[in-house]
Every structure is written in structure tokens, then in C-alpha cells.
Design an enzyme around this catalytic site. Structure first.
Site, PDB file in Angstrom:
ATOM      1  N   ASP A 135      18.760  52.187-121.190  1.00 32.88           N
ATOM      2  CA  ASP A 135      17.909  51.422-120.271  1.00 32.88           C
ATOM      3  C   ASP A 135      16.510  52.025-120.168  1.00 32.88           C
ATOM      4  OD1 ASP A 135      18.464  53.711-118.921  1.00 32.88           O
ATOM      5  OD2 ASP A 135      19.113  52.756-117.057  1.00 32.88           O
ATOM      6  N   ASP A 165     -24.257  53.421-121.471  1.00 33.48           N
ATOM      7  CA  ASP A 165     -24.505  52.770-120.176  1.00 33.48           C
ATOM      8  C   ASP A 165     -25.163  53.783-119.251  1.00 33.48           C
ATOM      9  OD1 ASP A 165     -22.395  54.401-119.077  1.00 33.48           O
ATOM     10  OD2 ASP A 165     -20.965  52.931-119.846  1.00 33.48           O
ATOM     11  N   LYS A 207     -26.470  47.818-120.043  1.00 31.20           N
ATOM     12  CA  LYS A 207     -25.691  46.588-120.200  1.00 31.20           C
ATOM     13  C   LYS A 207     -25.511  45.915-118.847  1.00 31.20           C
ATOM     14  CE  LYS A 207     -21.294  49.125-120.071  1.00 31.20           C
ATOM     15  NZ  LYS A 207     -20.160  49.595-120.833  1.00 31.20           N
ATOM     16  N   ASP A 237     -19.790  59.066-125.593  1.00 30.07           N
ATOM     17  CA  ASP A 237     -19.022  58.566-124.453  1.00 30.07           C
ATOM     18  C   ASP A 237     -17.695  59.311-124.398  1.00 30.07           C
ATOM     19  OD1 ASP A 237     -18.622  57.089-122.191  1.00 30.07           O
ATOM     20  OD2 ASP A 237     -18.646  55.129-123.182  1.00 30.07           O
ATOM     21  N   ALA A 239     -13.392  48.973-128.125  1.00 28.12           N
ATOM     22  CA  ALA A 239     -14.583  49.176-128.970  1.00 28.12           C
ATOM     23  C   ALA A 239     -15.554  48.000-128.952  1.00 28.12           C
ATOM     24  CB  ALA A 239     -14.190  49.501-130.423  1.00 28.12           C
ATOM     25  N   GLY A 240     -15.349  47.029-128.069  1.00 27.81           N
ATOM     26  CA  GLY A 240     -16.271  45.890-128.017  1.00 27.81           C
ATOM     27  C   GLY A 240     -17.669  46.307-127.596  1.00 27.81           C
TER      28      GLY A 240
END
Length: 339
Positions: free
Chosen positions: A46, A181, A204, A230, A236-237
Site C-alpha cells: 500500500d 527576475d 518579468k 537562479d 524551464a519556461g
């Protein structure tokens, strides 16, 4: 004062290759064999997790190596249950070595009626009997304050600095560090100072969560080799779009240095098809076969740094010494020869 017992390592299933690499590295430092404690971490039908430790750990200084990466809940439960097993077996001290700290992105309430899951995880770890945490590049530095036990947060930037000096030798005057960013400026600035390069920002703006409406480059990247810095790359967009925006603004090359390669689908395919010449990640999360086979993804090992940090904790010496590139240089000497 140094402990009278040797440090002992135990690993769950999240990143066994990293745990084995840390053990090998510690064996080199100690001049004696340091292996992983013999144990089984398995699942019942389980999917309940069961742990059994086959060796005596009474009074031992135990280090559990277990990132809480995908599947985050399974790996977190493995860590908690291993800690409980060691505590009930009278281990002297239990340190959780968590190269990638899952749930770190839930470090504050972004809107009404939402949890602060990173704090909940901190409570769970402490209640399980963990007395110290060793991690790397926490998504938010304030997570250290969620714990009432010592937390050592290592940084990948000194190793990244070594890698950049090695791979961009003779071209550092053309390099510019990029924060993807505004929130990541401090991290990017710290690396830029280490390698003596200028800094720019990709700003952004989102119309709604998960959708990037507009990206603007703050700074002149014309004819520059841009390095995006980063802590986490998930789908990865954002990363691939930022790379394209930098090229559109005159950058000659775009590379990325990301500490934790979560790389959920379709990240690898996006990176392969992007304008990025290379993505450099660490092995804090065990890379999949797709990641290892991607021609423009390179993996930097963290075992030398974690092995030294574990030895420093065991011996009661400074962990912060590993924040400096000069200190890590000799540890990574075989990989990055000094001039």
C-alpha cells in the site's frame, strides 16, 4: 572538541549516487573506508514506507543524506522515518543532509487561506528527532529561521565561480551575469562580485499566475556572453524565454547556472530546443537519463562540498569557510586545476 566516534552516513532512495559519492570523498579525506550504513528503505504493497537499520548506531554521529525532491512527499516521509528509526536506536546525534529542500517555495502566505508549508516541514523534521540540518541554496534564506535547531545553508555560487573561471577563461571581460527576475538580484549580484563581472536583470510581468506577459532587460547586454543565475529550474519556461529575450537584445551567447535542476516535463525538451548554449546544474537532485543525455546540460558535482561540510560539522569546525571560492578550490582541484 572533535567527536570520539566516526561520522556515519545513511541514505534513502532520493539520490543514492550522491550519497555514495559523498562517502567516497569522505573516505579519501579520512584515509579509512567510510561507507553507507547498511539499511533497507522499502515500501509495502500500500506504499507505506518501512525502514530497518542493520548496523549498531548507538551513540553514533549520524548523517542522513536525502533530498526531498520528486516525489517530494515520498522522499520527505523516508527522511522522517529514517530519523525516527535512528532516534529509537539511540543514535548520538542526527543531522539531515538535504541537498534540495522541498516545499521551500511555500515560505510565506501569498494570499488568504494558504499554508506556509516550509514551516510545517521544519516542524516535522524537528519532531522526528533531527538535531541539525545541512542544505544548499534555500529558495528563501528566512527558512533557516523556521527551525529551532542549527541550519547550515551552503551556497553553489563558489563552485559556479570556479566553473565559470575555468570555462570562460580569457573571455571574462565579455561575461555579464543575469538575474531572471527582480527577486533573484541578490543571488546574481553575489556571483557577479565573485567573478568580477557586471549585472543585468530580466524584469518579468505576469497578467495571471503561471503566464508571463512581458519581459524587459534592465541593462545593456549587447555583445555579451550572458550567464543567467537562479536557484531552481522547474519547467524551464521562464528560463528559455529569458534566454531568447537576451539574444533578441544583442547577447552573443546565453548560458545558465541553476543550483537545483527540478526539470519537470517538458523542461529538458525546452532546453534542448532553446537558444541557450549550456545549462549547468548541480547533482543536488538525481538527474534523469534524459537530463544526462542532453547535449547542452552539464552537471557539477556537489559531493566534495557536502563531504567537507559533514566532516567540519563532525569535527566542530567552521562550515562557513566553504562559502569562499578559495577554500573550495583545493577541494575541486582535480576538476578545476589552479593556474
Amino acid at each position: 572538541m572533535p567527536s570520539l566516534v566516526e561520522p556515519k552516513l545513511i541514505s534513502g532512495n532520493a539520490n543514492k549516487p550522491l550519497a555514495e559519492a559523498v562517502a567516497r570523498r569522505m573516505s579519501m579525506h579520512r584515509g579509512i573506508n567510510v561507507g553507507l550504513v547498511d539499511a533497507r528503505v522499502e515500501r509495502f504493497n500500500d506504499f507505506e514506507i518501512f525502514v530497518e537499520v542493520y548496523e549498531n548506531v548507538r551513540g553514533e554521529d549520524m548523517f542522513i543524506i536525502q533530498p526531498t525532491s520528486n516525489p517530494a512527499n515520498d522522499n520527505l516521509m523516508e527522511l522522517l522515518i529514517m530519523a525516527d528509526a535512528l532516534r529509537r536506536s539511540s543514535a548520538g546525534r542526527i543531522t539531515a543532509v538535504i541537498p534540495y529542500f522541498g516545499y521551500a517555495r511555500q515560505d510565506r502566505r501569498t494570499k488568504a487561506r494558504t499554508p506556509i508549508s516550509a514551516k510545517l516541514v521544519a516542524n516535522l523534521l524537528t519532531e522526528a528527532g533531527i538535531e541539525r540540518v545541512l542544505t544548499m541554496d534555500l529558495h528563501a534564506a528566512q527558512i533557516q529561521g523556521f527551525f529551532d535547531i542549527p541550519v547550515d545553508n551552503l551556497y553553489a555560487s563558489p563552485v559556479f565561480a570556479l566553473d565559470i573561471h575555468h570555462h570562460f577563461k580569457g573571455h571574462l571581460e565579455d561575461v555579464m551575469v543575469i538575474s531572471p527576475d527582480v527577486g533573484g538580484v541578490a543571488r546574481a549580484r553575489e556571483l557577479a562580485q565573485r567573478i568580477g563581472c557586471p549585472l543585468a536583470i530580466v524584469d518579468k510581468r505576469r497578467e495571471k499566475p503561471g503566464e508571463i506577459a512581458e519581459m524587459t532587460v534592465i541593462g545593456d547586454v549587447t555583445d555579451k556572453k550572458c550567464i543567467i543565475v537562479d536557484d531552481i529550474c522547474d519547467t524551464a519556461g521562464t528560463l528559455c524565454k529569458a534566454a531568447q529575450v537576451l539574444v533578441d537584445n544583442g547577447a552573443t551567447e546565453v548560458h545558465s547556472y541553476i543550483t537545483h535542476g527540478v526539470l519537470s516535463d517538458p523542461a529538458v525538451e525546452r532546453i534542448k530546443n532553446s537558444v541557450m548554449k549550456s545549462l549547468v546544474i548541480t547533482d543536488s537532485i538525481e538527474p534523469t537519463e534524459d537530463v544526462k543525455s542532453a547535449s547542452n546540460i552539464r552537471i557539477v558535482p556537489t559531493a566534495p562540498m557536502f563531504a567537507q561540510a559533514i566532516l567540519n560539522i563532525w569535527a566542530g569546525t567552521s562550515v562557513s569557510s566553504l562559502f569562499e571560492t578559495d577554500t573550495l578550490g583545493p577541494i575541486y582541484e582535480g576538476m578545476y586545476p589552479r593556474d
